[in-house]
Design a protein around this motif. Sequence first.
Motif, mmCIF file in Angstrom:
data_model
loop_
_atom_site.group_PDB
_atom_site.id
_atom_site.type_symbol
_atom_site.label_atom_id
_atom_site.label_comp_id
_atom_site.label_asym_id
_atom_site.label_seq_id
_atom_site.Cartn_x
_atom_site.Cartn_y
_atom_site.Cartn_z
ATOM 1 N N SER A 14 43.321 51.719 67.586
ATOM 2 C CA SER A 14 44.008 53.014 67.643
ATOM 3 C C SER A 14 45.410 52.900 67.075
ATOM 4 C CB SER A 14 44.086 53.513 69.080
ATOM 5 O OG SER A 14 42.802 53.768 69.573
ATOM 6 N N ASP B 296 39.339 58.737 65.647
ATOM 7 C CA ASP B 296 39.492 57.744 66.708
ATOM 8 C C ASP B 296 38.417 57.959 67.773
ATOM 9 O OD1 ASP B 296 40.285 55.792 68.402
ATOM 10 O OD2 ASP B 296 42.342 56.482 68.632
ATOM 11 N N GLU B 297 37.386 57.166 67.720
ATOM 12 C CA GLU B 297 36.268 57.254 68.659
ATOM 13 C C GLU B 297 35.862 58.692 68.931
ATOM 14 O OE1 GLU B 297 36.079 54.519 71.700
ATOM 15 O OE2 GLU B 297 37.654 53.197 70.950
HETATM 16 MG MG LIG Z 1 41.808 53.272 71.081
#
Ligand SMILES: [Mg+2]
Lengths: 277, 365
Positions: free
Chosen positions: B44, B159-160
């Motif tokens: 991240s 991000d995910e």
């Molecule tokens: Mg992360």
Amino acid sequence: MIRALVALRSAAIVLLIGAIVLGILFPFYWAIVASFRPETELFGTPSLWPQEWVTEHYQKLFDERNFWVPIRNSLIVAGATTFLCVVIGAFCAYAVARLQFRGKAPILGFILAVTMFPQITIVSPLYLLLRELRLINTYPGLVFPYLTFAMPLTVWLLVSFFRQLPRELEEAGLIDGASRLRVFWEIVLPLSWPGLATTAIITFIYCWNEFLFALSFTLGPERQTVPVAIALFRGQYQVPWGQILAAASLATAPAAILIVIFQRRIVTGLTAGAVKG
Amino acid sequence: MASIRLEKIEKVFGKNQAAVRSLDLEIADGAFVVLVGPSGCGKSTTLRIIAGLETPTRGKVFLGEQDVTAFSPQERDLAMVFQSYALYPHKAVRQNLEFGLRMRGVAPAVISERVERIAKVLGLETLLERKPGQLSGGQRQRVALGRAIVREPKAFLLDEPLSNLDAKLRVQTRAELSRMHRQLSATMVYVTHDQEEAMTLGDQIAVMNQGVLEQVAPPLEIYRRPATAFVAGFIGSPTMNFFRCTLRQDGTPRLRSSCFDIALNVDASLLTGEREVLLGIRPQDIRLAEGEADSQARVDVIQPLGNEMVQHIKLLGQDNGTSAMMIVPAEMTVQINDQLGLHFPRERLHLFDTGPGRRLGAAPR
Ligand SMILES: [Mg+2]
Ligand SMILES: Nc1ncnc2c1ncn2[C@@H]1O[C@H](COP(=O)(O)OP(=O)(O)OP(=O)(O)O)[C@@H](O)[C@H]1O
């Protein structure tokens, strides 16, 4: 046996809480009830319930004493202070809550320190300053001094509100191409109106109740606020207790109403300010 | 559209909390790169550095040929999809989609046309007037994607984005993402901790561990020639078996441990003397010996998976033997405590040094 003990203990707790609540509420009850008693009964044998209900104290308050004037003064001063505090304080609080800059921790500590400053110590210097500026006995002459204690309070409360907002929302705004100011305006403010409202209410009540500055920086009834007016009530031959009680009951009303309506919000606001930051 | 280049990026939080260490990464225009690694490895942080939400402690970020290290997110014109979606809760779906365009001063007519088009593509037409709070998880996820796509940004950072979806929806959305990437031919950087997701989505996979980029390569190469023991263990399921053993050269090089002693057919000139190495072999690659066995094993646990079967085995040797896993066809008749002769196909062996776990150069393909 144990069960009996447990029951006894919970009964004791209930009793204790009841006693505390009663102890806190009783003076209010007494004041409100007394404000409806005839003057003669006020000094007779005390009774929990008046034998006769009268509204003469309230009528006299407005007919003879022109109680509208202090109410108007209080509304203007507390309202203006609250407005300025929330508008300016919101920017300041957002900067403290989210932006990186040098000396942030000292600034926050300073803000907290100011809220704990005993008011009495700055009354005389402020008086001299206000006299110099010809602001004694004016609305600005009250609003500016009020800002000194109301602004730190506002900032402190708002910082904790802003910190509770999910950071990602603001980041999404930045990535979407908004400037910091735009993010503040379009995303942070709309999402924190409960916090802003709570802060405004708390600030307003603080100002509404303020006594020392209002007493020191006003000269006559035309600029006195409610608490000052009540304190200076005098009759020709005696203290008009009935009217004082009536006025006090009225003065508590806005705070009581606001707090009852926004009770839950205010509690979370106060605790947020206490735990975070 | 633009390529992205990271040069010697370092990010240190606080005094000495290094989240990213000396990271070099080049992402070609139009590539789909998946950043993958265990929790806390700095994925991240890397993505946020590309987005401009985090300033690198050292190093440079390039978009195309331009050095954008000092640029604000606003100036970079990238789109990001957050794990939590980060939809503006007080704005209806339409306003969420419009926001980015409005901030960039696109003409209102163009905005509404683009929003309508994206809404149709993502099946959001009937939801445009709802608030995010009134949407299901999958719908929110689509709005978040839509908010990114509608801007037609230089690149997408994700991000995910699928981690809040249930398994079925995740598989569907993955396919949708792949299709979208092909249609838009946009640069995408996708963060996940799920190695399977990484394998299915990326044309390049970048594996990170503890702030260090371990390997960047296409999925199959990552799988077949992991550059480090960490990558080898992280990619692939079940995880690769590792055995400590001694690589010794007396005539032909041999790998020895208490459980096996196998001859390698590698270029012996690369190997000198005797050294400790880490031997890796995937559970899928272990075979039952037809002739002479490389190692003997006892079956401990059997887990049928339908068309195949996972066996937990013990390679017999000193002490209690060494645990390992292998995958065999479901038809195989086997019982717990059966003894099996195993064959390790030489071309499927991976050798790593025991220290930093680097792949040993000439190890067989
Ligand atoms: Mg992360
Ligand atoms: N703002 C911050 N302050 C201090 N440390 C941070 C901060 N953000 C991240 N870290 C630390 O940096 C490291 C990398 O964090 P990062 O969020 O990049 O991990 P990640 O790979 O995205 O993990 P996950 O898969 O759990 O999301 C972690 O050890 C984390 O604790």
